[in-house]
Design a protein around this motif. Structure first.
Motif, PDB file in Angstrom:
ATOM      1  N   SER A  54       8.125   6.488  12.103  1.00  0.00           N
ATOM      2  CA  SER A  54       7.119   6.801  11.240  1.00  0.00           C
ATOM      3  C   SER A  54       7.844   6.921   9.770  1.00  0.00           C
ATOM      4  CB  SER A  54       6.276   7.857  11.611  1.00  0.00           C
ATOM      5  OG  SER A  54       6.995   8.981  11.881  1.00  0.00           O
ATOM      6  N   ALA A  55       9.158   7.231  10.033  1.00  0.00           N
ATOM      7  CA  ALA A  55       9.905   7.597   8.654  1.00  0.00           C
ATOM      8  C   ALA A  55      10.167   6.402   7.926  1.00  0.00           C
ATOM      9  CB  ALA A  55      11.232   8.326   8.964  1.00  0.00           C
ATOM     10  N   MET A  56      10.188   5.170   8.339  1.00  0.00           N
ATOM     11  CA  MET A  56      10.601   4.021   7.720  1.00  0.00           C
ATOM     12  C   MET A  56       9.899   3.684   6.485  1.00  0.00           C
ATOM     13  SD  MET A  56      11.051   0.114   8.630  1.00  0.00           S
ATOM     14  CE  MET A  56      11.242  -1.055   7.400  1.00  0.00           C
ATOM     15  N   LEU A  57       8.597   3.511   6.727  1.00  0.00           N
ATOM     16  CA  LEU A  57       7.678   2.809   5.704  1.00  0.00           C
ATOM     17  C   LEU A  57       7.592   3.931   4.522  1.00  0.00           C
ATOM     18  CD1 LEU A  57       5.886   0.734   4.854  1.00  0.00           C
ATOM     19  CD2 LEU A  57       3.988   2.048   5.880  1.00  0.00           C
TER      20      LEU A  57
ATOM     21  N   GLU B 226      19.016   6.052   8.283  1.00  0.00           N
ATOM     22  CA  GLU B 226      19.908   6.719   8.939  1.00  0.00           C
ATOM     23  C   GLU B 226      19.118   7.930   9.638  1.00  0.00           C
ATOM     24  OE1 GLU B 226      21.659   4.984   4.954  1.00  0.00           O
ATOM     25  OE2 GLU B 226      19.630   5.625   5.799  1.00  0.00           O
ATOM     26  N   THR B 227      18.233   8.801   9.246  1.00  0.00           N
ATOM     27  CA  THR B 227      17.738   9.759  10.129  1.00  0.00           C
ATOM     28  C   THR B 227      17.241   9.257  11.381  1.00  0.00           C
ATOM     29  OG1 THR B 227      17.158  11.164   8.155  1.00  0.00           O
ATOM     30  CG2 THR B 227      15.742  11.534  10.151  1.00  0.00           C
ATOM     31  N   SER B 228      16.146   8.059  11.239  1.00  0.00           N
ATOM     32  CA  SER B 228      15.657   7.695  12.671  1.00  0.00           C
ATOM     33  C   SER B 228      16.667   7.124  13.538  1.00  0.00           C
ATOM     34  CB  SER B 228      14.574   6.575  12.202  1.00  0.00           C
ATOM     35  OG  SER B 228      13.536   7.108  11.774  1.00  0.00           O
ATOM     36  N   THR B 229      17.742   6.444  12.911  1.00  0.00           N
ATOM     37  CA  THR B 229      18.840   5.882  13.924  1.00  0.00           C
ATOM     38  C   THR B 229      19.475   6.972  14.537  1.00  0.00           C
ATOM     39  OG1 THR B 229      19.130   4.021  12.725  1.00  0.00           O
ATOM     40  CG2 THR B 229      20.776   4.555  14.040  1.00  0.00           C
ATOM     41  N   ALA B 230      19.876   7.934  13.704  1.00  0.00           N
ATOM     42  CA  ALA B 230      20.444   9.158  14.375  1.00  0.00           C
ATOM     43  C   ALA B 230      19.508   9.767  15.369  1.00  0.00           C
ATOM     44  CB  ALA B 230      20.840  10.170  13.361  1.00  0.00           C
ATOM     45  N   GLU B 231      18.468  10.135  15.149  1.00  0.00           N
ATOM     46  CA  GLU B 231      17.432  10.568  16.209  1.00  0.00           C
ATOM     47  C   GLU B 231      17.453   9.840  17.435  1.00  0.00           C
ATOM     48  OE1 GLU B 231      13.869  12.311  13.174  1.00  0.00           O
ATOM     49  OE2 GLU B 231      13.445  10.475  14.574  1.00  0.00           O
ATOM     50  N   LEU B 232      17.396   8.525  17.452  1.00  0.00           N
ATOM     51  CA  LEU B 232      17.389   7.656  18.568  1.00  0.00           C
ATOM     52  C   LEU B 232      18.590   7.770  19.204  1.00  0.00           C
ATOM     53  CD1 LEU B 232      16.050   5.738  20.398  1.00  0.00           C
ATOM     54  CD2 LEU B 232      17.206   3.936  19.022  1.00  0.00           C
TER      55      LEU B 232
ATOM     56  N   GLU C  38       0.846  -1.053   0.066  1.00  0.00           N
ATOM     57  CA  GLU C  38      -0.139  -0.135   0.059  1.00  0.00           C
ATOM     58  C   GLU C  38       0.808   1.112   0.026  1.00  0.00           C
ATOM     59  OE1 GLU C  38      -3.525   2.093   2.548  1.00  0.00           O
ATOM     60  OE2 GLU C  38      -2.732   0.242   3.282  1.00  0.00           O
ATOM     61  N   ALA C  39       1.885   1.219   0.848  1.00  0.00           N
ATOM     62  CA  ALA C  39       2.815   2.458   0.772  1.00  0.00           C
ATOM     63  C   ALA C  39       3.691   2.806  -0.320  1.00  0.00           C
ATOM     64  CB  ALA C  39       3.929   2.040   1.721  1.00  0.00           C
TER      65      ALA C  39
ATOM     66  N   LEU D 140      21.042   2.389  30.039  1.00  0.00           N
ATOM     67  CA  LEU D 140      19.607   2.755  29.232  1.00  0.00           C
ATOM     68  C   LEU D 140      19.811   1.624  28.270  1.00  0.00           C
ATOM     69  CD1 LEU D 140      17.177   4.359  28.999  1.00  0.00           C
ATOM     70  CD2 LEU D 140      18.632   6.083  27.713  1.00  0.00           C
ATOM     71  N   ILE D 141      18.721   1.002  27.985  1.00  0.00           N
ATOM     72  CA  ILE D 141      18.429   0.016  27.316  1.00  0.00           C
ATOM     73  C   ILE D 141      17.059   0.352  26.154  1.00  0.00           C
ATOM     74  CG2 ILE D 141      18.280  -2.381  26.547  1.00  0.00           C
ATOM     75  CD1 ILE D 141      19.712  -3.078  28.980  1.00  0.00           C
ATOM     76  N   SER D 142      17.215   0.507  24.895  1.00  0.00           N
ATOM     77  CA  SER D 142      16.332   0.290  24.055  1.00  0.00           C
ATOM     78  C   SER D 142      16.042  -0.906  23.276  1.00  0.00           C
ATOM     79  CB  SER D 142      16.004   1.630  23.249  1.00  0.00           C
ATOM     80  OG  SER D 142      17.204   1.938  22.367  1.00  0.00           O
ATOM     81  N   PRO D 143      15.075  -1.515  22.986  1.00  0.00           N
ATOM     82  CA  PRO D 143      15.039  -2.852  22.309  1.00  0.00           C
ATOM     83  C   PRO D 143      15.054  -2.848  20.924  1.00  0.00           C
ATOM     84  CG  PRO D 143      12.730  -2.059  22.647  1.00  0.00           C
ATOM     85  CD  PRO D 143      13.539  -0.794  23.206  1.00  0.00           C
ATOM     86  N   HIS D 144      16.275  -2.252  20.276  1.00  0.00           N
ATOM     87  CA  HIS D 144      16.760  -2.308  18.861  1.00  0.00           C
ATOM     88  C   HIS D 144      15.604  -1.672  17.915  1.00  0.00           C
ATOM     89  CE1 HIS D 144      19.228  -4.616  15.482  1.00  0.00           C
ATOM     90  NE2 HIS D 144      18.947  -3.512  15.254  1.00  0.00           N
ATOM     91  N   VAL D 145      15.383  -0.364  17.971  1.00  0.00           N
ATOM     92  CA  VAL D 145      14.382   0.424  17.534  1.00  0.00           C
ATOM     93  C   VAL D 145      14.898   1.656  16.588  1.00  0.00           C
ATOM     94  CG1 VAL D 145      12.471  -0.352  19.038  1.00  0.00           C
ATOM     95  CG2 VAL D 145      13.788   1.506  19.569  1.00  0.00           C
TER      96      VAL D 145
END
Length: 306
Positions: A276-279, A93-99, A15-16, A266-271
Motif C-alpha cells: 500500500s506504500a507504493m502508490l 525502499e521501505t516496502s522492500t526492507a519490510e519484506l 487519481e493518486a 521460502l519463495i515470494s513472487p517478486h513483491v
C-alpha cells in the motif's frame, strides 16, 4: 508559469497524483502503442516487466522518462537515444526492507514449518535460530540496503556491509566485493540487494555459496539473475544452506520447479515493492518531478542519459 505535458500510464496513478499546478496537462499513455503526442515533458512508464515498451519513445521528444521501479536493468538496451531516464528511488525502499525482514524472520523462526503443520492440523513446537545475535552480511548498500540496515539494527544483529566500492561512513567500514571470500564465512545471513549488471550477473554462484556457513540463510531481494539458479538448487537440495527468495531466474518460476518443493526454501513472487506504500509514494515522486521542472530545476533520480 510554464505549461507542461505529462503522460501517466493509467487512471489509478492519475487519481493518486491528484491536482497538479495550473498549466500542467495530463494524458494517459501506457506506452503500449504509438505516442498520442509528439512531445512530452515527463513520461511515466508502466510498472514492472514492460521495459520493451520503451521502444515506443523512438521519435518522441520527451524531456524526462520516469519509471516506477528502482531497478533499471535492460533499459539501456531499449531506451531510444536522446532520452533522460529516472528511476523510482524513494518509492520502494521501505516496502522492500519490510519484506526482507519478513522473509528473514519467517525463515529464522520456522514460520513455514508451523504453517505446514497447522494446515495438517498438527501442533508442532520446535526450536529455531533467532535473528538477535546473528551476523548479517548486506551485499549491496544503496537505498534498499540502508533501509534494511536500519531495521536490522533494532533486532540486535551484527552487520557486515559490502558494496561494489570499499569506503567508510559514520557506522564504520563498507567492504568491497573483493572482500567477500573472507567475509562470507562470518555471516549467518546474507542479504543480496545489488543492482543487476554485467558484474553482478551470477555473482551468487557455486563458489560464493560454498564460502557461506553450513545452515546459513541467503536472502535475494535484488534480481533473479544475480544468482545462479542451478547452484542455489544444488546447495539447498543438500540442505547446506537455506534460501529466502523474492526474485528468481527464470521469473516467474515455472510451476513444479524443484525449488518450490524444498522445505528450506521460502519463495515470494517478486513483491518487494508491492504494498500500500507504493502508490502514494509514486504519486509524490511524480508531483515532485513536475514541480521541479516548473522551477527549472534538474529532476531527481536520473540514472541514464541515452
Amino acid at each position: 508559469m510554464s505549461s507542461l505535458l505529462v503522460s501517466l500510464p493509467d487512471s489509478v496513478l492519475r487519481e493518486a497524483v491528484g491536482e497538479l499546478p495550473q498549466g500542467v496537462e495530463v494524458v494517459e499513455w501506457a506506452l503500449d502503442g504509438p505516442a498520442p503526442r509528439p512531445r512530452f515533458d515527463i513520461v511515466v512508464t508502466p510498472y514492472m516487466g514492460k521495459t520493451d515498451r520503451l521502444a515506443h519513445l523512438a521519435g518522441v521528444d520527451a524531456r524526462l522518462v520516469q519509471c516506477q521501479s528502482i531497478g533499471y536493468d535492460g533499459v539501456d538496451r531499449v531506451l531510444p537515444a536522446g532520452h533522460v531516464f529516472a528511476n523510482a528511488a524513494s518509492v520502494h525502499e521501505t516496502s522492500t526492507a519490510e519484506l526482507t525482514l519478513a522473509l528473514i524472520l519467517a525463515s529464522q523462526r520456522g514460520i513455514p514449518d508451523f504453517v505446514r503443520a497447522a494446515d495438517a492440523g498438527e501442533w508442532a513446537p520446535a526450536h529455531h535460530p533467532s535473528l538477535a545475535d546473528r551476523t548479517v552480511l548486506l551485499l549491496g548498500y544503496g537505498g534498499v540496503g540502508q533501509a534494511i540496515e536500519s531495521r536490522l539494527l533494532a533486532f540486535e544483529t551484527t552487520l557486515i556491509r559490502v558494496a561494489r566500492t570499499a569506503r567508510s561512513d559514520e557506522r564504520g567500514d563498507i567492504y568491497g566485493f573483493e572482500s567477500l571470500p573472507e567475509l562470507l564465512p562470518q555471516a549467518d545471513i546474507v542479504v543480496v540487494g545489488v543492482p543487476l549488471t554485467a558484474e553482478t550477473t551470477n555473482l551468487i554462484d557455486d563458489a560464493f555459496l560454498t564460502q557461506m556457513r553450513d545452515g546459513s540463510l541467503l536472502v535475494n531481494i535484488a534480481r533473479g539473475a544475480v544468482a545462479d539458479t542451478d547452484a542455489l538448487l544444488a546447495h539447498a537440495t543438500r540442505g547446506r544452506i537455506r534460501l529466502a527468495l523474492d526474485v528468481t531466474d527464470p521469473e516467474p518460476l515455472p510451476a513444479g520447479h524443484p525449488l518450490f518443493a524444498l522445505p528450506n526454501v521460502l519463495i515470494s513472487p517478486h513483491v518487494g515493492g508491492a504494498s500500500s506504500a507504493m502508490l502514494p509514494r509514486m504519486a509524490r515522486l511524480v508531483r515532485e518531478q513536475v514541480e521541479r521542472m516548473l522551477r527549472d530545476e534538474p529532476p531527481l533520480n536520473v540514472v541514464l542519459t541515452s
